[in-house]
Design an enzyme around this catalytic site. Structure first.
Site, PDB file in Angstrom:
ATOM      1  CG  ASP A  35      -0.205  -0.014   2.560  1.00 58.94           C
ATOM      2  OD1 ASP A  35      -0.814   0.428   3.562  1.00 58.94           O
ATOM      3  OD2 ASP A  35       0.973  -0.452   2.611  1.00 58.94           O
TER       4      ASP A  35
ATOM      5  CG  ASP B 127       3.992  -0.009   1.561  1.00 61.40           C
ATOM      6  OD1 ASP B 127       3.735   0.951   2.331  1.00 61.40           O
ATOM      7  OD2 ASP B 127       3.502  -1.138   1.694  1.00 61.40           O
TER       8      ASP B 127
ATOM      9  CG  ASN C 170       0.431   3.378   4.133  1.00 62.68           C
ATOM     10  OD1 ASN C 170       0.274   3.425   5.349  1.00 62.68           O
ATOM     11  ND2 ASN C 170       1.423   2.705   3.565  1.00 62.68           N
TER      12      ASN C 170
ATOM     13  CB  THR D 153       4.629  -4.224   3.009  1.00 62.88           C
ATOM     14  OG1 THR D 153       4.288  -3.737   1.702  1.00 62.88           O
ATOM     15  CG2 THR D 153       5.834  -5.157   2.918  1.00 62.88           C
TER      16      THR D 153
ATOM     17  CG  PHE E 293      -2.099   1.313   9.554  1.00 65.05           C
ATOM     18  CD1 PHE E 293      -1.792   0.927   8.253  1.00 65.05           C
ATOM     19  CD2 PHE E 293      -3.180   2.158   9.767  1.00 65.05           C
ATOM     20  CE1 PHE E 293      -2.548   1.405   7.174  1.00 65.05           C
ATOM     21  CE2 PHE E 293      -3.935   2.637   8.696  1.00 65.05           C
ATOM     22  CZ  PHE E 293      -3.625   2.251   7.397  1.00 65.05           C
ATOM     23  CG  ASN E 294       0.385  -2.975   7.495  1.00 69.92           C
ATOM     24  OD1 ASN E 294      -0.097  -1.947   7.009  1.00 69.92           O
ATOM     25  ND2 ASN E 294       1.644  -3.336   7.296  1.00 69.92           N
TER      26      ASN E 294
ATOM     27  CG  HIS F 244       7.138   0.401   9.698  1.00 71.22           C
ATOM     28  ND1 HIS F 244       7.240   0.220  11.062  1.00 71.22           N
ATOM     29  CD2 HIS F 244       6.672   1.670   9.540  1.00 71.22           C
ATOM     30  CE1 HIS F 244       6.851   1.314  11.693  1.00 71.22           C
ATOM     31  NE2 HIS F 244       6.508   2.211  10.793  1.00 71.22           N
ATOM     32  CG  ASP F 245       6.037  -1.644   4.557  1.00 71.50           C
ATOM     33  OD1 ASP F 245       5.376  -0.766   3.965  1.00 71.50           O
ATOM     34  OD2 ASP F 245       5.611  -2.232   5.578  1.00 71.50           O
TER      35      ASP F 245
HETATM   36  O1  RIB Z   1       2.408   0.224  10.822  1.00 76.10           O
HETATM   37  C1  RIB Z   1       3.296   0.356   9.740  1.00 76.10           C
HETATM   38  C2  RIB Z   1       2.708  -0.193   8.487  1.00 76.10           C
HETATM   39  O2  RIB Z   1       1.539   0.544   8.157  1.00 76.10           O
HETATM   40  C3  RIB Z   1       3.644  -0.048   7.266  1.00 76.10           C
HETATM   41  O3  RIB Z   1       3.413  -1.101   6.378  1.00 76.10           O
HETATM   42  C4  RIB Z   1       3.211   1.250   6.664  1.00 76.10           C
HETATM   43  O4  RIB Z   1       3.472   1.309   5.255  1.00 76.10           O
HETATM   44  C5  RIB Z   1       1.729   1.201   6.906  1.00 76.10           C
HETATM   45  O5  RIB Z   1       1.149   0.402   5.887  1.00 76.10           O
HETATM   46 CA    CA Z   2       2.789  -0.592   4.062  1.00 82.30          CA
END
Ligand code: RIB
Ligand code: CA
Length: 314
Positions: A12, A17, A42, A128, A168-169, A242-243
């Protein structure tokens, strides 16, 4: 090619990403990107798809199909993270207005199903973003489950960034995450415990700014925006990439320490909806189902990152 790992990146984009895609497409990566699929997360899925196509242009990935996926979670209403990624989903750098390619005609879920069913079990899925597409593919075609080599995902953790309990994901579509985590497919999980160690700081930006090619300049502009929003929203001293941990792991597993634990997804808690319940001490006695990444070798990670960006210099 020897040791080539075939992957589908489900994403996303989103700053991290985008950086993950660029790392996967670099000359230091032995990954064969079979497809990129997009999901609402996102930003709205249409923006995420446009951004994926933009990143493919910048990274020279114009021969990789980009297929658009689910516009919303399985049951909940959609939630987006505009405060972190901006109105475009990739605020910061100048973005190509019209990418070279258009999205593939096929829906992302159909593409994932077809690619996995055509494979001989050597395809790794690298989600991701929210896990909606992956869950839908498993629901629509359960025969893909024994054929998926591994799922290497960014999501979850022993703490949250969208609620105190949920990342979040996972939070965006916890029902999808439950389906994926209970599927029996081997999972390697990069949650906030380890992704917060992959922290890009002003020092990182200063270092990467010495690399003179358009891709590196694009990444630096992404990082400048991402560092600011993560500071403004979370008070962090940098932007956690993160990703990119998922792709970095697939390129060099030695960057990370992982342990095999039980992880279950909370889908009913008033305060804990979307929590990945990581059974670090094995107290549930439930069968471990996840390789949980908990430690990152910072220098090894950023050395790979720098080498990857330098590989875009002709
Ligand atoms: O919490 C971080 C995640 O949420 C990452 O994948 C970022 O791109 C968002 O999608
Ligand atoms: Ca992401």
């Amino acid at each position: 090619m020897q040791n080539e790992k075939r992957v589908i990146l489900d994403c996303d984009p989103g700053h991290d990403d985008a950086i993950s895609i660029i790392l996967a497409a670099s000359k230091v990566s032995l990954l064969k990107i079979e497809a990129i699929t997009t999901v609402a997360g996102n930003a709205e899925v249409e923006k995420n798809t446009l951004n994926a196509l933009r990143v493919c242009d910048i990274a020279g990935l114009t021969d990789v199909p980009v297929a658009q996926g689910s516009p919303k979670p399985l049951f909940k209403k959609r939630e987006i993270a505009e405060e972190i990624h901006g109105e475009t989903g990739l605020d910061g750098p100048v973005l190509p207005s019209e990418p070279v390619n258009k999205p593939a005609q096929q829906h992302a879920v159909d593409l994932i199903i077809n690619k996995v069913m055509e494979s001989d079990g050597d395809l790794t899925l690298v989600p991701t973003g929210p896990l909606t597409n992956i869950a839908l593919a498993m629901i629509m075609e359960p025969n893909i489950i024994p054929k998926i080599n591994e799922i290497v995902l960014m999501g979850g953790g022993t703490f949250g960034n969208w609620t105190p309990a949920a990342e979040f994901n996972i939070y965006v579509d916890a029902e999808a995450a439950k389906i994926v985590f209970e599927s029996g497919v081997p999972i390697t999980m990069f949650g906030l415990d380890v992704t917060h160690q992959a922290l890009a700081t002003q020092e990182t930006v200063n270092e990467l700014s010495k690399i003179d090619n358009p891709v590196s300049h694009f990444v630096v502009d992404l990082l400048k925006f991402f560092i600011k929003t993560n500071h403004d929203v979370f008070g962090m001293d940098g932007g956690p990439i993160h990703d990119a941990c998922t792709v970095a792991y697939l390129i060099d597993t030695a960057i990370f320490d992982v342990k095999h634990v039980r992880v279950d997804i909370e889908t009913t808690g008033e305060l804990t909806y979307g929590m990945t319940c990581v059974d670090t001490l094995g107290v549930t006695k439930r069968t471990p189902n996840v390789n949980f990444a908990y430690q990152l070798n910072y220098d090894r990670f950023w050395n790979l990152f720098k080498k990857a960006l330098k590989s875009y210099t002709n």
